[in-house]
Design a protein around this motif. Structure first.
Motif, short mmCIF file in Angstrom:
data_model
loop_
_atom_site.label_atom_id
_atom_site.label_comp_id
_atom_site.label_asym_id
_atom_site.label_seq_id
_atom_site.Cartn_x
_atom_site.Cartn_y
_atom_site.Cartn_z
N ARG A 2 0.83 -1.20 0.00
CA ARG A 2 0.00 0.00 0.00
C ARG A 2 0.87 1.25 0.00
O ARG A 2 0.62 2.20 -0.73
CB ARG A 2 -0.93 0.02 1.21
CG ARG A 2 -1.78 1.28 1.26
CD ARG A 2 -2.41 1.50 2.58
NE ARG A 2 -3.65 0.78 2.70
CZ ARG A 2 -4.38 0.76 3.79
NH1 ARG A 2 -3.97 1.38 4.86
NH2 ARG A 2 -5.50 0.11 3.85
N THR A 3 1.91 1.26 0.82
CA THR A 3 2.80 2.41 0.90
C THR A 3 3.51 2.63 -0.43
O THR A 3 3.65 3.77 -0.89
CB THR A 3 3.85 2.20 2.02
OG1 THR A 3 3.15 1.96 3.24
CG2 THR A 3 4.72 3.41 2.17
N ILE A 6 1.06 4.21 -2.86
CA ILE A 6 0.84 5.62 -2.54
C ILE A 6 2.03 6.47 -2.98
O ILE A 6 1.85 7.55 -3.54
CB ILE A 6 0.54 5.80 -1.04
CG1 ILE A 6 -0.81 5.17 -0.72
CG2 ILE A 6 0.56 7.26 -0.64
CD1 ILE A 6 -1.11 5.04 0.74
N LYS A 43 -15.52 11.86 4.80
CA LYS A 43 -14.06 11.90 4.98
C LYS A 43 -13.45 13.13 4.32
O LYS A 43 -12.58 13.77 4.89
CB LYS A 43 -13.42 10.64 4.39
CG LYS A 43 -13.80 9.36 5.07
CD LYS A 43 -12.91 9.10 6.24
CE LYS A 43 -13.21 7.72 6.81
NZ LYS A 43 -12.52 7.49 8.03
N GLN A 79 -4.54 9.24 -0.03
CA GLN A 79 -4.43 8.56 1.26
C GLN A 79 -5.79 8.39 1.92
O GLN A 79 -6.10 7.32 2.44
CB GLN A 79 -3.50 9.33 2.20
CG GLN A 79 -3.21 8.60 3.50
CD GLN A 79 -2.41 7.33 3.28
OE1 GLN A 79 -1.39 7.35 2.62
NE2 GLN A 79 -2.89 6.22 3.81
N ILE A 80 -6.61 9.42 1.89
CA ILE A 80 -7.96 9.35 2.48
C ILE A 80 -8.77 8.24 1.81
O ILE A 80 -9.41 7.43 2.48
CB ILE A 80 -8.68 10.71 2.37
CG1 ILE A 80 -8.03 11.72 3.31
CG2 ILE A 80 -10.17 10.57 2.65
CD1 ILE A 80 -8.47 13.16 3.07
N VAL A 82 -7.68 5.66 -0.12
CA VAL A 82 -7.07 4.34 0.05
C VAL A 82 -7.36 3.82 1.46
O VAL A 82 -7.71 2.64 1.63
CB VAL A 82 -5.55 4.39 -0.24
CG1 VAL A 82 -4.85 3.12 0.21
CG2 VAL A 82 -5.32 4.61 -1.73
N ASP A 83 -7.23 4.67 2.46
CA ASP A 83 -7.54 4.26 3.83
C ASP A 83 -9.00 3.85 3.99
O ASP A 83 -9.33 3.03 4.85
CB ASP A 83 -7.21 5.38 4.82
CG ASP A 83 -5.71 5.56 5.05
OD1 ASP A 83 -4.92 4.70 4.59
OD2 ASP A 83 -5.34 6.57 5.67
N ALA A 84 -9.88 4.42 3.18
CA ALA A 84 -11.30 4.08 3.22
C ALA A 84 -11.60 2.80 2.43
O ALA A 84 -12.73 2.33 2.41
CB ALA A 84 -12.13 5.24 2.70
N GLY A 85 -10.59 2.26 1.73
CA GLY A 85 -10.77 0.99 1.03
C GLY A 85 -10.96 1.09 -0.46
O GLY A 85 -11.36 0.12 -1.11
#
Length: 94
Positions: A2-3, A6, A43, A79-80, A82-85
């Motif tokens: 994931r990193t 990003i 978000k 990031q927002i 991706v963090d939310a799926g």
């Protein structure tokens, strides 16, 4: 993984020509229902620079209107989401 994704997306999408854009058009994969749309809106509108968020599930688009004089980096938007799926495939600035 994931990193790495990003980092690659941030490097690819970051460019000085995008500075001070008033609107973002983000192509997002994985949105399938109104609950997805509500979560994304919540978000993104939590960010101080965001004026309005419009989610179009059919076209897989998230339109973000920024407040005058404000900016939100592609890295933060990515990031927002991706963090939310979700997966971000493209960010355009107007």
């Amino acid at each position: 993984m994931r990193t790495f994704f990003i980092l690659v997306m941030t490097t690819f999408l970051a460019s000085p020509s995008f500075a001070n854009a008033k609107d973002l058009k983000v192509t997002v994969n994985g949105m399938v229902c109104s609950f997805c749309a509500q979560g994304i809106q919540k978000k993104l509108t939590a960010q101080a620079a965001v004026k309005n968020v419009d989610v179009n599930l059919e076209d897989h688009l998230v339109k973000v209107a920024l407040k005058d004089g404000s900016d939100l980096s592609d890295a933060i938007v990515t990031q927002i989401l991706v963090d939310a799926g979700y997966t971000v495939s493209k960010i355009e600035r107007n």
